[in-house]
Structure formats: structure tokens, C-alpha cells
Design an enzyme around this catalytic site. Structure first.
Site, PDB file in Angstrom:
ATOM      1  N   TRP A 144      24.134  26.715  47.233  1.00 11.93           N
ATOM      2  CA  TRP A 144      23.493  27.989  47.566  1.00 11.93           C
ATOM      3  C   TRP A 144      22.854  28.617  46.341  1.00 11.93           C
ATOM      4  CZ3 TRP A 144      22.190  28.139  52.249  1.00 11.93           C
ATOM      5  CH2 TRP A 144      23.026  27.646  53.258  1.00 11.93           C
ATOM      6  N   ASP A 181      25.401  36.550  45.618  1.00 14.90           N
ATOM      7  CA  ASP A 181      25.453  36.105  47.010  1.00 14.90           C
ATOM      8  C   ASP A 181      26.933  36.023  47.389  1.00 14.90           C
ATOM      9  OD1 ASP A 181      25.469  34.763  49.404  1.00 14.90           O
ATOM     10  OD2 ASP A 181      24.273  33.055  48.726  1.00 14.90           O
ATOM     11  N   LYS A 238      29.942  34.749  58.372  1.00 13.32           N
ATOM     12  CA  LYS A 238      31.217  34.254  57.870  1.00 13.32           C
ATOM     13  C   LYS A 238      32.295  35.327  58.040  1.00 13.32           C
ATOM     14  CE  LYS A 238      28.381  31.093  56.085  1.00 13.32           C
ATOM     15  NZ  LYS A 238      27.292  31.019  55.126  1.00 13.32           N
TER      16      LYS A 238
HETATM   17  C1  LIG Z   1      26.081  30.542  54.717  1.00 11.42           C
HETATM   18  C2  LIG Z   1      25.571  30.876  53.355  1.00 11.42           C
HETATM   19  C3  LIG Z   1      24.212  31.115  53.091  1.00 11.42           C
HETATM   20  C4  LIG Z   1      23.151  30.966  54.158  1.00 11.42           C
HETATM   21  O1  LIG Z   1      23.025  32.095  54.838  1.00 11.42           O
HETATM   22  P1  LIG Z   1      21.920  32.309  55.986  1.00 11.42           P
HETATM   23  O2  LIG Z   1      22.435  33.570  56.567  1.00 11.42           O
HETATM   24  O3  LIG Z   1      21.987  31.121  56.882  1.00 11.42           O
HETATM   25  O4  LIG Z   1      20.601  32.446  55.343  1.00 11.42           O
HETATM   26  C5  LIG Z   1      23.832  31.478  51.821  1.00 11.42           C
HETATM   27  N1  LIG Z   1      24.734  31.587  50.836  1.00 11.42           N
HETATM   28  C6  LIG Z   1      26.053  31.344  51.033  1.00 11.42           C
HETATM   29  C7  LIG Z   1      27.004  31.484  49.900  1.00 11.42           C
HETATM   30  C8  LIG Z   1      26.502  30.981  52.299  1.00 11.42           C
HETATM   31  O5  LIG Z   1      27.806  30.746  52.494  1.00 11.42           O
END
Ligand SMILES: *Cc1c(COP(=O)(O)O)cnc(C)c1O
Length: 359
Positions: A102, A171, A195
Site C-alpha cells: 500500500w 494510511d 476494515k
Molecule cells: C484496504 C487498504 C487500502 C485500499 O483501500 P481502498 O478503499 O480499496 O482504496 C489502502 N491502504 C491500506 C493500508 C489498506 O488496508
């Protein structure tokens, strides 16, 4: 009805109490005689929902007053683009630490927008560690430092924040609300909902107010955090159903005792699962112990020929979605807030039994 224990990495498990409440609410939400999907986002009922939702989130995370709470669409992936577009001009430098897939994606988006530098990279060991901060090659003039608090695929999590004076942008998609955090140490936090917040389709950004002014001209409205902050995230029609579920999840977390209580449970869940993995030669987790994730626990079977059998039998035992990401192999148990401790206990029992029959 037969519910399974759902270890999906995302979209992930939701609390059963929230799901039952949704079922009850659907035909007649809040006495409106309509479902929440059928009311205006500008109606009094919905505006009240949005305000309560923000209030509960602010209280759960202890968000200081000098931060805006923003809801967007586009997932964490859109935030990966909005971060450099809002915080940096085209000639500005920004720093990225890459501890997983990510973070790598975030860096790729930033490179399209400005001078984005990779200052530390864990890809040399298949993203199983966080490089020692002393080795990071940070810029003197970076506008911000971007990290991924929890890398969902390999299961690598910061348990201490990096130092420095520039804003940290993180993030937090797969770790937000898993424990208390000190928001004041961040410039921006963003997270896709699917999540630990609610259904896919809504995305959270918490932005220090002094960072709201975009550092470049002519951004479309929907690419500017400032537009969302000034319109209470109703710049255009928001994803009302997802927002409604997030509100229910936050109410549920408040009732559970807030994030201190969640942290105690989450710590216990992850510690017992890692302990079971470490105690066996049959299973292993490749991640440096200092940065093992509380939320995503990958584990490899010593004999990968047994992967298919493990998945089949675990699913039959009511343990769903344990297949690991293809880049890591083996299994991954995502044990977010809504995955109860009993699910982890059931998984550990299953793993021991599977080892006895196949070891
Ligand atoms: C799931 C995830 C994403 C992707 O997120 P989207 O909502 O599908 O764009 C990005 N970063 C992390 C750390 C994730 O776990």
C-alpha cells in the site's frame, strides 16, 4: 441463520449487533417511514446522523478541535492521490516510507503529482520489517512524511511513530480505531472504511486545519479536502448508507467502552495467535517481532502442499476467508474489531487440531 467467523482482510466483518440493527431499520428508519437509503442527505434526520457520527468519532479518537473530520468516496486509493495534490505543489518534495504494497501504491500516486522520494524501503525482505529510522534518507525540505501505519497484506505495523517536525501523513485503513492514538502527532490520517469503520464506499480523512488549503491551483472540488471541510462532507451526494452504518459502528464502539477497551481485546487476540504460531514448527509468521500487526496475522504452513486442505477444512469448521495474499502465500487471519475473541480461540483450536492430524 448460520454466521461464520469471518477473517476477511476487507471488506471485513461487521458487528452482529450492527447488522441486526440495520435489518430492523431498513423499512422505516428513524420514524421517517423510509429506509435511510431513500432520504435526502440534507434532511434533518440525516444531518443529525452525520453530526452524531462525527461527534462519536471525535470522542473515540480524541480528535483535537484543530482537525477537520472529512468523509469522501474513492477509498484510501483516492486519498493516496489527494494527499500530494493538496499538500504539495508540483515542484515540492515529499518523503515516503515503503513498508508494503500500500505504501508503494501511495508513492506511485505521489510521483505523478510532485517530487516524491522513497526514503526507506522494506521490499528487500519481502516487506517483513520496518527499516531502522536511523537509516532513512529523509529530505531537508519535504512537505510531509508518508507512512502506512499498518500494511494489511504482510501484516507490518508501526508501534512507534517516526520523529521529525514535518507533518506525518498516514494510511490507517486497516488499523484505525483498533486502539487510542495521539492525533496531534499527525498532519493527516486517512482510512478506507471497509476494515474497521463500516461498508466500502465511504472514506475517512482527518486533516489538521492549517493543512486544508490546497498547495496548487485548479483542483476539482472533489479533490480538495477544503471543499469537504467547508460543506460538512456534503460537497455532493455522499454515500449515505455507508455513512449510516459507520455511525452505528461508532455507537457500538462507544458502548463497548471505547478504544481503550478495544485495544485490550485486540492486543490479547493478536498475542495469543502469534504465541500459537510461534510455539509450533508447523506454522510460522515471517514478520519482525517488533512490528507485527495487531490486525492482520499472516502465517505460513511449513508444508505448502497442505494449504488447500487447511482452507477447505477451516471453512467447513466455520472459519472463513483465511487464504493469504498471493504475494505472501499461506494464510492470513484479519482480526479487526468486529472479529470476536472467540473467533481467534476457535482458529487456534482448529490450527492445533490440524497440526495433530497432519503434522
Ligand atoms: C484496504 C487498504 C487500502 C485500499 O483501500 P481502498 O478503499 O480499496 O482504496 C489502502 N491502504 C491500506 C493500508 C489498506 O488496508
Amino acid at each position: 441463520m448460520s454466521r461464520v467467523y469471518n477473517f476477511s482482510a476487507g471488506p471485513a466483518a461487521l458487528p452482529i449487533g450492527v447488522l441486526e440493527r440495520i435489518r430492523e431499520d431498513i423499512p422505516d428508519w428513524n420514524g421517517t417511514g423510509m429506509s435511510v437509503m431513500e432520504v435526502s442527505h440534507r434532511s434533518k434526520d440525516f444531518v443529525e446522523l452525520a453530526a452524531r457520527c462525527e461527534q462519536n468519532l471525535r470522542s473515540l479518537l480524541a480528535v483535537p478541535d484543530n482537525y477537520s473530520v472529512i468523509w469522501t468516496q474513492g477509498g484510501a486509493t483516492l486519498q493516496m492521490a489527494m494527499v500530494p495534490l493538496n499538500l504539495a505543489g508540483p515542484d515540492d518534495t515529499v518523503d515516503y516510507v515503503q513498508t508494503g504494497s500500500w505504501g508503494k501504491k501511495a508513492l506511485g500516486e505521489a510521483r505523478k503529482a510532485c517530487n516524491a522520494r522513497l526514503v526507506a524501503d522494506a521490499s528487500d525482505r519481502n516487506f517483513t520489517y520496518i527499516p531502522d529510522e536511523a537509516t532513512w534518507d529523509r529530505s531537508d525540505d519535504a512537505k510531509y512524511l508518508h507512512i502506512t501505519s499498518n500494511e494489511t497484506i504482510a501484516g507490518v505495523e508501526y508501534h512507534e511513530l517516526p520523529g521529525g517536525d514535518i507533518p506525518i501523513v498516514s494510511d490507517m485503513s486497516s488499523t484505525i480505531l483498533s486502539r487510542p492514538i495521539d492525533i496531534s502527532r499527525y498532519g493527516v490520517i486517512y482510512a478506507g472504511a471497509q476494515k474497521n469503520i463500516g461498508p466500502a464506499g465511504i472514506t475517512l480523512a482527518i486533516v489538521r486545519k492549517e493543512l486544508l488549503e490546497p498547495q496548487r491551483e485548479n483542483l476539482p472540488h472533489l479533490m480538495m479536502w477544503k471543499s469537504y471541510a467547508e460543506s460538512d462532507s456534503m460537497t455532493n451526494t455522499p454515500p449515505t448508507f455507508a455513512w449510516y452504518v459507520a455511525d452505528l459502528v461508532f455507537q457500538h464502539l462507544v458502548e463497548q467502552g471505547g478504544l481503550e477497551a478495544m485495544a485490550a481485546i485486540n492486543r490479547r487476540k493478536s498475542e495469543k495467535l502469534y504465541a500459537a504460531i510461534d510455539a509450533s514448527d508447523f506454522y510460522s509468521n515471517p514478520v519482525d517481532e517488533k512490528c507485527r500487526s495487531w490486525m492482520n496475522v499472516p502465517f505460513i504452513l511449513a508444508n505448502p502442499d497442505l494449504d488447500g486442505k487447511f482452507l477447505e477444512e477451516s471453512r467447513a469448521a466455520g472459519l472463513a476467508n483465511l487464504k493469504g495474499h498471493r504475494s505472501v502465500g499461506g494464510m492470513r487471519a484479519s482480526i479487526y474489531n468486529a472479529v470476536p475473541e472467540a473467533a481467534v480461540d476457535a482458529l487456534i483450536d482448529f490450527m492445533a487440531e490440524f497440526e495433530r492430524s497432519n503434522g
